[in-house]
Every structure is written in C-alpha cells, then in structure tokens.
Design a protein around this motif. Sequence first.
Motif, PDB file in Angstrom:
ATOM      1  N   THR A 238       0.929   1.694  15.024  1.00  0.00           N
ATOM      2  CA  THR A 238       2.335   1.370  14.747  1.00  0.00           C
ATOM      3  C   THR A 238       2.927   2.431  13.824  1.00  0.00           C
ATOM      4  OG1 THR A 238       1.593  -0.084  12.938  1.00  0.00           O
ATOM      5  CG2 THR A 238       2.108  -1.127  15.047  1.00  0.00           C
ATOM      6  N   PHE A 239       4.255   2.531  13.855  1.00  0.00           N
ATOM      7  CA  PHE A 239       4.990   3.480  13.008  1.00  0.00           C
ATOM      8  C   PHE A 239       5.968   2.663  12.154  1.00  0.00           C
ATOM      9  CE2 PHE A 239       3.420   5.685  16.636  1.00  0.00           C
ATOM     10  CZ  PHE A 239       3.143   6.982  16.233  1.00  0.00           C
ATOM     11  N   HIS A 240       5.804   2.741  10.823  1.00  0.00           N
ATOM     12  CA  HIS A 240       6.595   1.903   9.915  1.00  0.00           C
ATOM     13  C   HIS A 240       7.418   2.749   8.952  1.00  0.00           C
ATOM     14  CE1 HIS A 240       4.444  -2.000  10.667  1.00  0.00           C
ATOM     15  NE2 HIS A 240       3.529  -1.168  11.103  1.00  0.00           N
ATOM     16  N   PRO A 241       8.618   2.287   8.590  1.00  0.00           N
ATOM     17  CA  PRO A 241       9.348   2.897   7.479  1.00  0.00           C
ATOM     18  C   PRO A 241       8.581   2.683   6.166  1.00  0.00           C
ATOM     19  CG  PRO A 241      10.798   1.542   8.835  1.00  0.00           C
ATOM     20  CD  PRO A 241       9.408   1.254   9.281  1.00  0.00           C
ATOM     21  N   VAL A 242       8.542   3.716   5.310  1.00  0.00           N
ATOM     22  CA  VAL A 242       7.840   3.631   4.030  1.00  0.00           C
ATOM     23  C   VAL A 242       8.815   3.191   2.940  1.00  0.00           C
ATOM     24  CG1 VAL A 242       6.570   4.928   2.280  1.00  0.00           C
ATOM     25  CG2 VAL A 242       6.175   5.385   4.709  1.00  0.00           C
ATOM     26  N   VAL A 243       8.418   2.133   2.219  1.00  0.00           N
ATOM     27  CA  VAL A 243       9.225   1.666   1.081  1.00  0.00           C
ATOM     28  C   VAL A 243       8.836   2.427  -0.170  1.00  0.00           C
ATOM     29  CG1 VAL A 243       9.815  -0.328  -0.354  1.00  0.00           C
ATOM     30  CG2 VAL A 243       9.477  -0.620   2.114  1.00  0.00           C
ATOM     31  N   SER A 244       7.519   2.539  -0.430  1.00  0.00           N
ATOM     32  CA  SER A 244       7.049   3.260  -1.616  1.00  0.00           C
ATOM     33  C   SER A 244       5.584   3.633  -1.453  1.00  0.00           C
ATOM     34  CB  SER A 244       7.229   2.408  -2.885  1.00  0.00           C
ATOM     35  OG  SER A 244       6.437   1.230  -2.813  1.00  0.00           O
ATOM     36  N   ARG A 245       5.127   4.518  -2.319  1.00  0.00           N
ATOM     37  CA  ARG A 245       3.728   4.956  -2.370  1.00  0.00           C
ATOM     38  C   ARG A 245       3.226   4.708  -3.778  1.00  0.00           C
ATOM     39  NH1 ARG A 245       1.083   9.712  -3.877  1.00  0.00           N
ATOM     40  NH2 ARG A 245      -0.693  10.381  -2.556  1.00  0.00           N
ATOM     41  N   THR A 246       2.015   4.149  -3.887  1.00  0.00           N
ATOM     42  CA  THR A 246       1.522   3.770  -5.216  1.00  0.00           C
ATOM     43  C   THR A 246       0.012   3.913  -5.288  1.00  0.00           C
ATOM     44  OG1 THR A 246       1.425   1.978  -6.847  1.00  0.00           O
ATOM     45  CG2 THR A 246       1.327   1.345  -4.532  1.00  0.00           C
ATOM     46  N   THR A 247      -0.496   4.031  -6.534  1.00  0.00           N
ATOM     47  CA  THR A 247      -1.952   4.021  -6.779  1.00  0.00           C
ATOM     48  C   THR A 247      -2.361   2.764  -7.524  1.00  0.00           C
ATOM     49  OG1 THR A 247      -1.609   5.318  -8.791  1.00  0.00           O
ATOM     50  CG2 THR A 247      -2.112   6.537  -6.763  1.00  0.00           C
ATOM     51  N   ASP A 248      -1.425   1.866  -7.722  1.00  0.00           N
ATOM     52  CA  ASP A 248      -1.710   0.612  -8.431  1.00  0.00           C
ATOM     53  C   ASP A 248      -2.366  -0.377  -7.469  1.00  0.00           C
ATOM     54  OD1 ASP A 248      -1.836  -1.634  -9.940  1.00  0.00           O
ATOM     55  OD2 ASP A 248       0.333  -1.826 -10.284  1.00  0.00           O
ATOM     56  N   PRO A 249      -3.634  -0.743  -7.694  1.00  0.00           N
ATOM     57  CA  PRO A 249      -4.316  -1.661  -6.760  1.00  0.00           C
ATOM     58  C   PRO A 249      -3.772  -3.088  -6.788  1.00  0.00           C
ATOM     59  CG  PRO A 249      -5.706  -1.229  -8.662  1.00  0.00           C
ATOM     60  CD  PRO A 249      -4.522  -0.318  -8.793  1.00  0.00           C
ATOM     61  N   THR A 250      -2.950  -3.409  -7.807  1.00  0.00           N
ATOM     62  CA  THR A 250      -2.424  -4.781  -7.901  1.00  0.00           C
ATOM     63  C   THR A 250      -1.052  -4.913  -7.245  1.00  0.00           C
ATOM     64  OG1 THR A 250      -1.398  -4.337 -10.056  1.00  0.00           O
ATOM     65  CG2 THR A 250      -3.688  -5.113 -10.058  1.00  0.00           C
ATOM     66  N   THR A 251      -0.574  -3.858  -6.635  1.00  0.00           N
ATOM     67  CA  THR A 251       0.750  -3.907  -6.001  1.00  0.00           C
ATOM     68  C   THR A 251       0.785  -4.996  -4.939  1.00  0.00           C
ATOM     69  OG1 THR A 251       1.069  -1.546  -6.379  1.00  0.00           O
ATOM     70  CG2 THR A 251       2.454  -2.594  -4.709  1.00  0.00           C
ATOM     71  N   GLN A 252       1.821  -5.821  -4.989  1.00  0.00           N
ATOM     72  CA  GLN A 252       1.998  -6.897  -4.025  1.00  0.00           C
ATOM     73  C   GLN A 252       3.153  -6.582  -3.091  1.00  0.00           C
ATOM     74  OE1 GLN A 252      -0.043  -9.655  -3.835  1.00  0.00           O
ATOM     75  NE2 GLN A 252      -1.271  -8.595  -5.409  1.00  0.00           N
ATOM     76  N   ALA A 253       3.031  -7.045  -1.866  1.00  0.00           N
ATOM     77  CA  ALA A 253       4.097  -6.833  -0.882  1.00  0.00           C
ATOM     78  C   ALA A 253       5.264  -7.763  -1.161  1.00  0.00           C
ATOM     79  CB  ALA A 253       3.565  -7.067   0.521  1.00  0.00           C
ATOM     80  N   GLY A 254       6.490  -7.232  -1.016  1.00  0.00           N
ATOM     81  CA  GLY A 254       7.671  -8.052  -1.139  1.00  0.00           C
ATOM     82  C   GLY A 254       7.948  -8.807   0.152  1.00  0.00           C
ATOM     83  N   PRO A 255       9.050  -9.527   0.221  1.00  0.00           N
ATOM     84  CA  PRO A 255       9.407 -10.242   1.452  1.00  0.00           C
ATOM     85  C   PRO A 255       9.550  -9.272   2.628  1.00  0.00           C
ATOM     86  CG  PRO A 255      10.765 -10.973  -0.386  1.00  0.00           C
ATOM     87  CD  PRO A 255      10.023  -9.764  -0.854  1.00  0.00           C
ATOM     88  N   ARG A 256       8.944  -9.612   3.747  1.00  0.00           N
ATOM     89  CA  ARG A 256       8.984  -8.812   4.966  1.00  0.00           C
ATOM     90  C   ARG A 256       8.427  -7.414   4.750  1.00  0.00           C
ATOM     91  NH1 ARG A 256       8.833 -12.834   7.585  1.00  0.00           N
ATOM     92  NH2 ARG A 256       8.823 -11.384   9.342  1.00  0.00           N
ATOM     93  N   GLN A 257       7.415  -7.307   3.878  1.00  0.00           N
ATOM     94  CA  GLN A 257       6.781  -6.014   3.625  1.00  0.00           C
ATOM     95  C   GLN A 257       5.266  -6.125   3.793  1.00  0.00           C
ATOM     96  OE1 GLN A 257       8.007  -4.751  -0.287  1.00  0.00           O
ATOM     97  NE2 GLN A 257      10.051  -4.120   0.409  1.00  0.00           N
ATOM     98  N   LEU A 258       4.615  -4.968   3.900  1.00  0.00           N
ATOM     99  CA  LEU A 258       3.165  -4.883   4.024  1.00  0.00           C
ATOM    100  C   LEU A 258       2.640  -3.854   3.037  1.00  0.00           C
ATOM    101  CD1 LEU A 258       2.993  -4.565   7.924  1.00  0.00           C
ATOM    102  CD2 LEU A 258       2.498  -6.647   6.635  1.00  0.00           C
ATOM    103  N   VAL A 259       1.407  -4.058   2.566  1.00  0.00           N
ATOM    104  CA  VAL A 259       0.745  -3.065   1.726  1.00  0.00           C
ATOM    105  C   VAL A 259      -0.543  -2.648   2.428  1.00  0.00           C
ATOM    106  CG1 VAL A 259      -0.328  -2.567  -0.496  1.00  0.00           C
ATOM    107  CG2 VAL A 259       1.697  -4.027  -0.399  1.00  0.00           C
ATOM    108  N   TYR A 260      -0.608  -1.353   2.800  1.00  0.00           N
ATOM    109  CA  TYR A 260      -1.783  -0.841   3.503  1.00  0.00           C
ATOM    110  C   TYR A 260      -2.375   0.324   2.736  1.00  0.00           C
ATOM    111  CZ  TYR A 260      -0.661  -3.490   7.753  1.00  0.00           C
ATOM    112  OH  TYR A 260      -0.431  -4.492   8.674  1.00  0.00           O
TER     113      TYR A 260
END
Length: 553
Positions: A238-260
């Motif tokens: 799949t090809f997704h728009p990127v919201v942000s890039r992070t190195t924080d392992p505790t980052t949580q996905a917002g509504p209608r978002q994914l963290v991969y």
Amino acid sequence: MLQISLWKRLVIWGLVLLGLAFALPNAFYTRVEGHNDAVLEIEALGSTAEREAIAGAWPTWMPSSLVNLGLDLRGGAHLLAEVQVEDVYAARMNSIWQEVLAALREERATVGNIRRQDSPPDELRVSIGNAEAMPRALELVRALARPVVSLTGVGSTDIEVAGEGNDIIVTLSEAERIATDDRTMQQTLEIIRRRVDEAGTREPTIQRQGADRVLIQVPGLGTAQELKDLIGKTALLTFHPVVSRTTDPTTQAGPRQLVYPSQDEEGVRYVLEETPVVTGEELSNAQPSFDQNGLPAVNFTFDVSGARKFCQYTGDNVGQPFAIVLDAEVISAPRINEQICGGSGIITGNFTIESSTELAVLLRAGALPAELTYVQERTVGPELGQDSIDAGKIASIVAFIGVLVFMALSYGWFGMLANVALVLNVGLIFGLLSMIGATLTLPGIAGIVLTIGMAVDANVLVFERIREELKSGRGPARAIELGYEKALSAILDANITTFITAVILFVMGSGPVRGFSVTLGLGIITSVFTAIFVTRLMIVMWFERRKPKNLEV
C-alpha cells in the motif's frame, strides 16, 4: 463380424500403442520426474551442465507426462484454514468513505463540516456540521448505493444508510454481506492457488469447505510449516500519506491513523494516514530486478486505475513524503519531487535475489483479502506414502493374478487372450491418467483394483454367448459373430450405468471420492475398448491364422 478392415486394425493398434507410450514414463518415475524438473529449471534459470545431464536422462521425443501422486501416496503437507471474512468489511468501509466524502464535499455549504467518527469495523459513521441538512445528506449517500451483483441479491442494494443526530451511519446490506463473503472465498482460493502454483509444487488440492474454510494439500512438500510460510504471507503493498516521522517508541496513532516501523531504519516509526492512496490490488505486474547500485529490487507496474490515482496524488502533493508499506512495515518513504505519471516504480531494501523473487511472486499473485487462521495442520511423511503405495501394489497384483488364473481356467485359450487385453487395459488406464495429468490417490488405486475385476465382465458375457451358440450347433465363425452381436447391448448398458455413477461421484464428491471416480470412469472406458475392439481383433487374427474346425471356449 470376423472381417475387420485394415484401417480399423491400424486404428485399434495405434490407440493401444499411443496409450502404452504415455503410460511408459511411469515405469521410470524417478528418472522422468528429474527430467521434467530439469527442463523447467533450464527454461526459468538457464542451462548448466548438471541440468543438461539430468534432462538428457529421458528422450525428448518420448512422452514425459506422469501420473501425479496424491498426498496419501507421496507424502506432503495438509492445512485446513479458516478465512476471517469479517476483515473485508473494514476495507470495504474505507472504500465507501472515499465515495461518501466526495459526494458530501459537493454540498459542503449545505451540510457543513464532514468528519469520520470511530465506529465498528463493519460500520461507517460520518458526522456533518448541520443537522438540519441531514435529509439532503442521506439522499446524497443513498444515491451511492449500487445493485448487489449476485444471483441471491437480485433487487437489493449494497449499502443501508440511516441518520442518527448529526451522524450518517452506513452499513452493508445482508445481501451484500453474503455476496462479499462469497467473493472473498473465491479470491482467497484463487490467490492461494496462484502462490502455490508459482512455487512449482505438483498438483496441489485447493478446495473450499463449508462457508469459510479452505482445504490445502500439497504433495511432496516437506512440512506443514513450509506450506504456511508459502501461503501465509499477505504481501499487502500500500501507499500512504505520511503524517510524521518519529523515533519515539511510545508514539500512538491518532484517529484514522497508523503507526508502522521502518524496515531499514532501526528505531524509526512513521505515522501514516489509515486510508491508502493506492493498494497492491491495482498492480498489473511485478518482477525481480536490480536497482542503480546493482542490489536486488522489485519493479512494479500499476494498472490504469492505479496509475491514474498515483498520478493525481503525486501531482497534488509535490514536496510531501509518502510511504511504501509492505505487510505493516515501511519499506521507504521518499519525498515527492514531481508528479509521477509513468505508472511504474521500484521497491528497494535489504533484499537478496531469493527474497526479491519471492516478493515479486507474492505481489503478482495478489494480497490475501482476509487473514487465514489455521484450524488443522498435518504433515504426511514419505514413508507413510510409500507404505500406501506398497499396500496398493500388493492388492493390485493379488487381484490381477486372481483374475488371470480364473479366466485361463474358465475359458482356456480365449481366456488367455482376455488376459492379454486385461494387461493392455491397465496400461491404457495409466496412459490416460498421464495424458490428463490426473492425481492418483489411495482411493484411486482402489478404483484401479475394482476396474481389474470389472474389466473381464464384458469378455465373460461374450464368451458365455459364444458357448451358447456353439451348443446350439453354430459353426465357430458364426458362433463368434453372434456372441459379440448378442452381448454388445448388455455390455454397453452395464458399463454406461456404472460410468454415470462415476460421473455423479466426480461432480458431487470431493477429494478422495473424486480420485476414486476418475480411475473408475477411465477404467470403464478402457475396459469397453479392450473388450469390444482389442480382444475381438485378437480373436479374429487368431481365427484367420488357425481356421479351426471346432471351437472350445
């Protein structure tokens, strides 16, 4: 009756020789199997001295088709998988959301703000800013409904739309759920079949069982785990728009978002929009290749729909990053420097030649539409399969010898001719099985053993008729002629009714029952052929040579 023209004799013996020629490779099974594998490897990977030597072990002008051995004879892997058809509903809601959003945007001045709310996977809930505009909003969304494409859903639409306060609630209709479940099962069967076939396995059995289960049997595969590894990967690109890039392992996905996580960058995680721009379902091709640095990669090409979506998205988002995601891992997240309308691209990463080839195979086969849960797995060892073959051989030999002895003692020289025809009959059965690429199972061996016993029935009828004619004072030639004429209708009636039963077993049955019906049906065909044509021709040839004054049957 005793005057068989030359061309008929040539046709009869020609068919016998053709059948025996196709059966012959099975007498050299290991050698011919190695030859076939080497030929395929040469076509796919190129020629080597070792492959040429193995391929040369069997003449290229000879037939090389083999009777495939089933799971119970060859050993292999058996899986019973349950398809989680409910997974498809969530993907369907994402697709419908794009249509609903586009329809409501045209009336934004009337309906107000449009926002998707959290809801169960099989439900789409959309809130609008102006509750007074709900009738108009419902009208726009209901206009998106399409007829259900199935025989059972004639007259029904695919979605049901309701209003609740400021929320529009969209669900799939019952008829559409049934049709979706059926499509999901058909797609799962086809994708599993493609993946197993592309891996080069021989004669797999892939069948639907019940409402949501799939039976997978692959002869010759080492373990059930190997089979799970082969078909268990979703290969969802799949090809997704990127919201942000992070190195924080505790980052949580917002509504209608994914963290991969990133596949190549350790500790890096990407927050992505949940709804993909393009999916692997819109790929038309994928092939292993090499990138500009000479490292293994995978080239892919979109179909017309995917190319158009990708072109539009990249044109609208120049300067923004987008993520290429494979099985919940971000392979890369390049920045869009310009509009991309070529409809093709390349996937790079830490690939080996083998892994890039495997990924290309999986992408070509397509993504599994839903998760598979394995409810039964079994590995049948080759030793057990060999035991089954040995037991089948013993049963066949005992039945064969018993019939030969009975016919020789009961009908003398005519019985010996019938025995020769019986040997040819078994050879013709294997010839036909090889020609159609059939799979021989333990029940199939039972069908052959049964055929051996049934094959002489026609000859028994003919010989008994000849005896009756001789007792009534007929001469040898006339007795043989009337024997075949009067027995023909009984032979055809008996074998046609049995053949109809075999056809019904094949159509209505599955697995072992089908294996039995195939060998039984082919055995009936060859038995009638050898009894009516081959045995008669041998008797006529003997009669022409000996011209006996008296005949004993």
